[in-house]
Motif scaffolding. Structure first.
Motif, PDB file in Angstrom:
ATOM      1  N   GLU A 112     -58.906   4.641   5.157  1.00 22.82           N
ATOM      2  CA  GLU A 112     -60.456   4.031   4.271  1.00 22.82           C
ATOM      3  C   GLU A 112     -61.134   5.562   4.480  1.00 22.82           C
ATOM      4  OE1 GLU A 112     -62.613   0.829   2.746  1.00 22.82           O
ATOM      5  OE2 GLU A 112     -63.075   1.061   4.845  1.00 22.82           O
TER       6      GLU A 112
ATOM      7  N   SER B 201     -64.976   6.439   4.563  1.00 20.26           N
ATOM      8  CA  SER B 201     -66.308   6.351   5.539  1.00 20.26           C
ATOM      9  C   SER B 201     -66.621   6.932   5.357  1.00 20.26           C
ATOM     10  CB  SER B 201     -65.902   5.755   7.628  1.00 20.26           C
ATOM     11  OG  SER B 201     -65.601   7.212   8.010  1.00 20.26           O
TER      12      SER B 201
ATOM     13  N   SER C 183     -62.445   7.194  14.285  1.00 26.01           N
ATOM     14  CA  SER C 183     -62.943   7.817  12.431  1.00 26.01           C
ATOM     15  C   SER C 183     -63.029   8.930  12.775  1.00 26.01           C
ATOM     16  CB  SER C 183     -64.337   6.566  12.738  1.00 26.01           C
ATOM     17  OG  SER C 183     -65.179   6.626  14.354  1.00 26.01           O
TER      18      SER C 183
ATOM     19  N   ARG D  61     -61.526   5.924   8.387  1.00 27.35           N
ATOM     20  CA  ARG D  61     -61.271   4.688   9.231  1.00 27.35           C
ATOM     21  C   ARG D  61     -59.592   4.131   9.386  1.00 27.35           C
ATOM     22  NH1 ARG D  61     -62.034  -0.623   8.716  1.00 27.35           N
ATOM     23  NH2 ARG D  61     -62.454  -0.589   6.063  1.00 27.35           N
TER      24      ARG D  61
END
Length: 352
Positions: free
Chosen positions: A274, A276, A349, A287
């Protein structure tokens, strides 16, 4: 090209009756005629130009035009990113899209999908241009056989960072195609620069008509009949390689025929991530949501329902933990970064 020139048939080429074609390639396209055609093409309103008409306009421009081809290395990694807000479950969903969803693209015509991929994770994400909150799957593939690709767009002007000498994610078998001796011929160089511009120009998502010239040219390449001369084996064109536009030419993309990708690529792994954080520049933070490196016998993706703690999301890098720092290691086990623990972001991340 003289008006009386007739392209030889495959039978002519195989029997050695190909001197006219050889002479045409050695002389290169007629510069004056090519210049007229290029000026005419640049003056077109592509939005309103019929695609079949455009293909006919390109034909005389490419007669006698020389392009280089190159073969991939065995087990060469390729990366493909696809937007998936809901996690896909079949490996087929990571390959070529359904025909009904395929519009005009950089190298494909509507309803004729290609397998687009990049030399690295960063490149394939930039090609996709995701937004904050988007979820996508980055799949890694590996060639099972050597594939012959036509190299398009590799001129010095296509490279923005040291004319390609510091390319960040490049295919090792793609050389500096601007150095191809045929491109030194004035007519060939003019055509080469024009086609290179079309393959590397930036196109906004709602202006896909700007892909028409590159798609028409790619259509001709991918549908060309290959042949062997005087008993030489037939060479099948698997696809094209071209510089990545979002990376200012400093990375490589490929567009493979779907049947070639299905037959000659093997799945390595997939990561579901995703976006982020996103800046105005080419920087994303991601992420990690899930990871898979196995497929079931019937093609299901065997997701692990967790993201590996040592993998850097959105890259093909892993983190190696040492007493005072962690090192970032690439897919060839080469250390590409070293960060003390008090300065390190969490691996899942890590920005690219």
């Amino acid at each position: 090209m003289p008006k009386s020139f007739t392209p030889p048939t495959i039978e002519d080429m195989q029997s050695g009756k190909h001197q006219a074609a050889v002479d045409a390639i050695n002389s290169g396209p007629d510069r004056r005629r090519s210049n007229q055609l290029v000026r005419s093409l640049r003056a077109l309103s592509l939005r309103h130009t019929n695609f079949d008409y455009l293909k006919k306009m390109l034909m005389p421009l490419t007669h006698g035009h020389s392009l280089s081809s190159s073969a991939t290395n065995l087990h060469e990694p390729l990366y493909r990113a696809v937007l998936w807000q809901q996690k896909p479950m079949k490996v087929s969903e990571l390959g070529c899209p359904p025909i009904e969803k395929v519009g005009l693209g950089r190298a494909n015509t509507p309803g004729n999908p290609l397998f687009y991929a990049s030399a690295g994770c960063h490149s394939t994400i930039m090609e996709l241009a995701p937004n904050l909150g988007d979820r996508l799957v980055i799949s890694k593939w590996r060639t099972k056989t050597n594939l012959t690709l036509v190299c398009v767009g590799y001129t010095a002007n296509a490279f923005k960072g040291g004319e390609g000498f510091k390319r960040i994610e490049s295919l090792p078998w793609v050389k500096h195609r601007a150095a191809d001796p045929q491109s030194k011929k004035p007519g060939n160089q003019l055509v080469h620069e024009f086609i290179s511009h079309e393959f590397t120009k930036k196109v906004h998502g709602d202006e896909t008509w700007n892909y028409k010239i590159s798609a028409a040219f790619a259509h001709s390449l991918l549908n060309a009949k290959s042949f062997g001369l005087q008993g030489a084996p037939v060479i099948e064109i698997a696809g094209i390689a071209y510089p990545s536009s979002p990376n200012e030419g400093n990375a490589d993309n490929v567009a493979l025929k779907c049947e070639i990708a299905a037959k000659h690529l093997e799945f390595v792994h997939a990561q579901y991530i995703e976006i982020s954080q996103k800046t105005d520049g080419p920087t994303y933070s991601m992420r990690g949501l899930d990871f898979a490196n196995n497929l079931s016998a019937d093609g299901n993706i065997e997701w692990q329902n967790a993201f590996p703690p040592d993998r850097i999301a959105g890259t093909d890098h892993t983190a190696r933990y040492l007493p005072d720092r962690f090192e970032i290691v690439d897919n060839k086990n080469v250390v590409v970064g070293s960060v003390p623990y008090d300065q390190a972001p969490t691996p899942a991340s890590q920005p690219t």
